[in-house]
Design a protein around this motif. Sequence first.
Motif, PDB file in Angstrom:
ATOM      1  N   CYS B  17     -11.155   1.318  -0.171  1.00 35.87           N
ATOM      2  CA  CYS B  17     -12.500   1.261   0.393  1.00 35.87           C
ATOM      3  C   CYS B  17     -12.458   1.560   1.889  1.00 35.87           C
ATOM      4  N   ASN B  18     -13.379   2.389   2.319  1.00 41.21           N
ATOM      5  CA  ASN B  18     -13.454   2.831   3.712  1.00 41.21           C
ATOM      6  C   ASN B  18     -13.613   1.666   4.687  1.00 41.21           C
ATOM      7  N   TRP B  19     -14.350   0.641   4.260  1.00 42.18           N
ATOM      8  CA  TRP B  19     -14.747  -0.415   5.198  1.00 42.18           C
ATOM      9  C   TRP B  19     -13.687  -1.483   5.364  1.00 42.18           C
ATOM     10  N   CYS B  20     -12.901  -1.711   4.321  1.00 40.51           N
ATOM     11  CA  CYS B  20     -11.912  -2.787   4.437  1.00 40.51           C
ATOM     12  C   CYS B  20     -10.493  -2.256   4.422  1.00 40.51           C
ATOM     13  N   THR B  21     -10.037  -1.821   3.265  1.00 40.69           N
ATOM     14  CA  THR B  21      -8.614  -1.536   3.142  1.00 40.69           C
ATOM     15  C   THR B  21      -8.195  -0.308   3.945  1.00 40.69           C
ATOM     16  N   TYR B  22      -9.056   0.704   4.020  1.00 38.88           N
ATOM     17  CA  TYR B  22      -8.695   1.879   4.818  1.00 38.88           C
ATOM     18  C   TYR B  22      -8.550   1.466   6.286  1.00 38.88           C
ATOM     19  N   THR B  23      -9.459   0.598   6.717  1.00 38.99           N
ATOM     20  CA  THR B  23      -9.396   0.082   8.085  1.00 38.99           C
ATOM     21  C   THR B  23      -8.126  -0.753   8.273  1.00 38.99           C
ATOM     22  N   ALA B  24      -7.792  -1.542   7.254  1.00 40.24           N
ATOM     23  CA  ALA B  24      -6.564  -2.352   7.325  1.00 40.24           C
ATOM     24  C   ALA B  24      -5.345  -1.439   7.411  1.00 40.24           C
ATOM     25  N   ALA B  25      -5.377  -0.318   6.688  1.00 35.52           N
ATOM     26  CA  ALA B  25      -4.260   0.632   6.720  1.00 35.52           C
ATOM     27  C   ALA B  25      -4.136   1.237   8.116  1.00 35.52           C
ATOM     28  N   ASP B  26      -5.277   1.532   8.726  1.00 34.94           N
ATOM     29  CA  ASP B  26      -5.274   2.040  10.102  1.00 34.94           C
ATOM     30  C   ASP B  26      -4.662   1.001  11.046  1.00 34.94           C
ATOM     31  N   LEU B  27      -5.057  -0.243  10.823  1.00 33.99           N
ATOM     32  CA  LEU B  27      -4.581  -1.333  11.678  1.00 33.99           C
ATOM     33  C   LEU B  27      -3.072  -1.506  11.518  1.00 33.99           C
ATOM     34  N   ALA B  28      -2.614  -1.438  10.261  1.00 31.47           N
ATOM     35  CA  ALA B  28      -1.175  -1.553  10.001  1.00 31.47           C
ATOM     36  C   ALA B  28      -0.449  -0.413  10.715  1.00 31.47           C
ATOM     37  N   GLY B  29      -1.084   0.760  10.752  1.00 36.73           N
ATOM     38  CA  GLY B  29      -0.494   1.917  11.438  1.00 36.73           C
ATOM     39  C   GLY B  29      -0.436   1.697  12.933  1.00 36.73           C
ATOM     40  N   THR B  30      -1.564   1.266  13.484  1.00 39.81           N
ATOM     41  CA  THR B  30      -1.633   1.037  14.930  1.00 39.81           C
ATOM     42  C   THR B  30      -0.592  -0.006  15.340  1.00 39.81           C
ATOM     43  N   ALA B  31      -0.386  -1.000  14.471  1.00 40.48           N
ATOM     44  CA  ALA B  31       0.568  -2.059  14.784  1.00 40.48           C
ATOM     45  C   ALA B  31       1.987  -1.664  14.384  1.00 40.48           C
ATOM     46  N   ARG B  32       2.180  -0.430  13.942  1.00 40.26           N
ATOM     47  CA  ARG B  32       3.496   0.116  13.563  1.00 40.26           C
ATOM     48  C   ARG B  32       4.206  -0.768  12.539  1.00 40.26           C
ATOM     49  N   MET B  33       3.466  -1.147  11.488  1.00 41.11           N
ATOM     50  CA  MET B  33       4.089  -1.956  10.450  1.00 41.11           C
ATOM     51  C   MET B  33       4.728  -1.024   9.432  1.00 41.11           C
ATOM     52  N   ILE B  34       6.027  -0.955   9.459  1.00 42.35           N
ATOM     53  CA  ILE B  34       6.755   0.008   8.632  1.00 42.35           C
ATOM     54  C   ILE B  34       6.472  -0.229   7.146  1.00 42.35           C
ATOM     55  N   GLN B  35       6.138   0.860   6.462  1.00 43.60           N
ATOM     56  CA  GLN B  35       5.831   0.770   5.033  1.00 43.60           C
ATOM     57  C   GLN B  35       6.645   1.794   4.263  1.00 43.60           C
ATOM     58  N   SER B  36       6.845   1.510   3.000  1.00 39.37           N
ATOM     59  CA  SER B  36       7.538   2.492   2.166  1.00 39.37           C
ATOM     60  C   SER B  36       6.638   3.716   2.047  1.00 39.37           C
ATOM     61  N   PRO B  37       7.212   4.921   2.043  1.00 37.19           N
ATOM     62  CA  PRO B  37       6.416   6.143   2.137  1.00 37.19           C
ATOM     63  C   PRO B  37       5.808   6.594   0.814  1.00 37.19           C
ATOM     64  N   ASN B  38       5.890   5.755  -0.200  1.00 36.57           N
ATOM     65  CA  ASN B  38       5.520   6.224  -1.539  1.00 36.57           C
ATOM     66  C   ASN B  38       4.030   6.213  -1.831  1.00 36.57           C
ATOM     67  N   VAL B  39       3.269   5.597  -0.985  1.00 40.27           N
ATOM     68  CA  VAL B  39       1.841   5.448  -1.302  1.00 40.27           C
ATOM     69  C   VAL B  39       1.010   6.505  -0.574  1.00 40.27           C
ATOM     70  N   ARG B  40       0.087   7.121  -1.310  1.00 39.04           N
ATOM     71  CA  ARG B  40      -0.820   8.120  -0.746  1.00 39.04           C
ATOM     72  C   ARG B  40      -2.249   7.579  -0.870  1.00 39.04           C
ATOM     73  N   LEU B  41      -2.934   7.504   0.253  1.00 39.12           N
ATOM     74  CA  LEU B  41      -4.283   6.938   0.232  1.00 39.12           C
ATOM     75  C   LEU B  41      -5.358   7.976  -0.056  1.00 39.12           C
ATOM     76  N   ILE B  42      -6.320   7.586  -0.859  1.00 35.64           N
ATOM     77  CA  ILE B  42      -7.535   8.388  -1.017  1.00 35.64           C
ATOM     78  C   ILE B  42      -8.674   7.513  -0.520  1.00 35.64           C
ATOM     79  N   ARG B  43      -9.403   8.025   0.432  1.00 34.40           N
ATOM     80  CA  ARG B  43     -10.489   7.223   1.011  1.00 34.40           C
ATOM     81  C   ARG B  43     -11.737   7.326   0.136  1.00 34.40           C
ATOM     82  N   MET B  44     -12.229   6.168  -0.283  1.00 37.08           N
ATOM     83  CA  MET B  44     -13.482   6.093  -1.026  1.00 37.08           C
ATOM     84  C   MET B  44     -14.447   5.296  -0.142  1.00 37.08           C
TER      85      MET B  44
END
Lengths: 677, 144
Positions: B17-44
């Motif tokens: 979801c654009n409003w919550c989880t996509y934003t959380a993913a952005d936040l995780a990125g900004t905070a440089r929280m290392i994640q496994s590269p296997n997940v591909r996001l589709i924004r809904m």
Amino acid sequence: MANRIGVYVCHCGTNIAGKVDVETVATYASGLKNVAVARDYKFMCSDPGQETIIRDIRKLGLTRVVVASCSPRLHEKTFQNACLRAGLNPFLFQMTCIREHCSWVIEDRDEATKKAEHLVAAAVNRVNHHQELYSRKEKVHPDVMVVGAGIAGIQAALDISKAGFNVHLVERGPSIGGHMAQFDKTFPTLDCAACISTPKMVAVSQERRINLLTYSEVEKVTGFVGNYTVTVKRKPRYVNENLCTGCGLCMEKCPKKVPSEFDEGIGKRKAIYRNSPQSVPNKPVIDVENCTFFRKGKCRVCEKNCPSGAIDFTQQETELVLDVGSIILATGFDTLDPTPLITYGFGRYPEVYTGLQFERINNAVGPTGGKIVMKNGKAPDSVAIVHCVGSRDVNHHPYCSRVCCMYALKYDHLIKDKIGHHVKVYNFYIDMRCFGKGYEEFYRRVQEEGVTFVRGRPAEITDQAKTPQEEGKLVVVCEDTLLGRTLRVPVDMVVLCTAMEPRKDTAQVARVFGVSQGTDKFFLEEHPKLGPVSTATDGIFLAGACQGPKDIPDAVSHAAGAACQALAMAARGEVTISPTTSWINPDICVGCRICVGLCPYSAIEFDERRHIAVVNEAMCKGCGSCAGYCPSGAAQIRHFTEKAVFAEIEGLLDPLHRIIPAAVVDDLWSSKMKQEA
Amino acid sequence: MDRTETDFEPTIVAMVCNWCTYTAADLAGTARMIQSPNVRLIRMMCTGMVDPKYVIKALLSGADAVLISGCHPGDCHYINGNYKARRRVKLLQEILPRFGIEQERLKLTWIGASDGNEFAATINELTKRIKELGPSAAKSTMVI
């Protein structure tokens, strides 16, 4: 004719290029279907970056654009506008995020590059199915609603009214002023709080553009940005505001006394009451729960004594429906109830107070008339001030409440000033955070006044004396972390600097207004740095401590910012509404009506004559509830059509199935294209 | 795909979801929280617009798992889209085994806009779980 897609991969300095091999990604993209040009550039969002896109659209006749850079939440609008400037419909653009979701979170360079390639492939695949869409413009209702009339709400309302727009100011309590009205002095200037807030409160009540609705609550919000319809519940005061002169005789005669909320429970009020003599409006209310007449059916003392006949027991709750263009939430904060921190003995020992209670003790119209005295009427000889009660504490609130250090210093000064220099004042702190203008200077001044600072969070406050000096005193047990020694400090009075926390009913309020809450449960702003005033819901703004702990200057500036945002909308007079709404294909719809029931906005109507469902686009917000379910596939969300999403999924997963290297496929493809040409 | 069980790297498609989880993913990125590269996001825009077809399409096109993630219950930007997603996922999980796909390959979570660390943790955990589960059989048996 096939689309001509331009793909632009951004380096973002080293933010992306440091982890993702951007050149490889661009080369890979150039081999994808329909891609006419693929470039990489240092900063795509910069002026030359955008110019590149514009030039390519014009010169190479691009019909679609893909930018792989940061999150679309940051720069989608920037690039859409670039497309628009080049004459390309902004909805023929797709952005994919290879920074936040790729370069910043993946350690391995190859993995990051591979993921970026997949994301670009998905975006290219998807953009083929984009359609031209046109945003519609809607008129903005010029009125603004401000919810909460503390200092932030008051400031916002005054700013908006000054610009010539009407404001509905809704306040839950019987009077405006909020927490600031409870204070005696403000730090670091030691201004008298009433002297600076009362004129503002009076200005609100006199400003003809401000419709002040006290003792009222917002019950329901419907509509969309620029056109909200708000239902306000007006609680009965049982006092006719037009007749009441505010003489106060009713309160004087009322026989029922209860603890006063405004005095934080240490003072008493009557069942018919107002917060203080400075209340605005200066008209009392009857508290039904405690009024003898409402409980037992007889009394009516206030009615008998009212010289203007203003008491009206027949008043009923009323509802008011208001149209506004935007809403500012300024619902403020609560302070933590320290009772659960049992080691501090709040509620157990009578001389342990919260910060707000101590404010009331200091206030000239408070229960002690502004004298700092204990319950026995004597001034204390020693006072302990405990910082960070519930703040910076993983068991309560991990965040810093920002104001406590400073109000503790204010108390230090007030104690020395009001009682005398002989009073011993101990501050138990973890870190002193005096970050504002003139704050550090104030800290120094208080230190020079002879206040003791002990670095360490107290373990316990007890009345169990171990030495004769501790007899009859409260003992603060604490490790001085600078000395590395345990201390036992006997004092007469303890003030707990309790944390600022979100209002108890924040979740419910958030639901009414459709805004989110952050991890700490305060309302969530749109962006922590670049959107601290707006929310994810267009046209709803935040002001003051409902967004997070703030002191008065911060709350006031935040409120002025919110007022400015609301004014910008009102002054412009129109808003652009996204066209990404639902559309039901009349040729496919079978009239099952499932979508009608699913739509949370009642935006789908059933056309009886044609036996199909029809979307009212003015009401549709594009959530896609209908499209996600429609059994026949008739309902589609524009810009998120089935074709586009399927293409995106294929784009993400297609590279997995490539057996031959991409370059070979592309060569085959280009030779095929040449043959066809 | 000639992958062996040992070096199996799953591909996970996340519809968020654009409003919550996509934003959380952005936040995780900004905070440089290392994640496994296997997940591909589709924004809904909302998890409520995730058509069950999308999930099946992804699983049959080679995804080893699908993650759907939206706002916390009661916190939906569109009033109740996440509840609809919850219902659909529940039903879909009943159907998936008939395609030869384990129920675990479809996961639904709630990740609010400020839960950056929760997002990163969910991604890592899910990747680990799917690695243990192995490649999706649907990939080799189904022809689309």
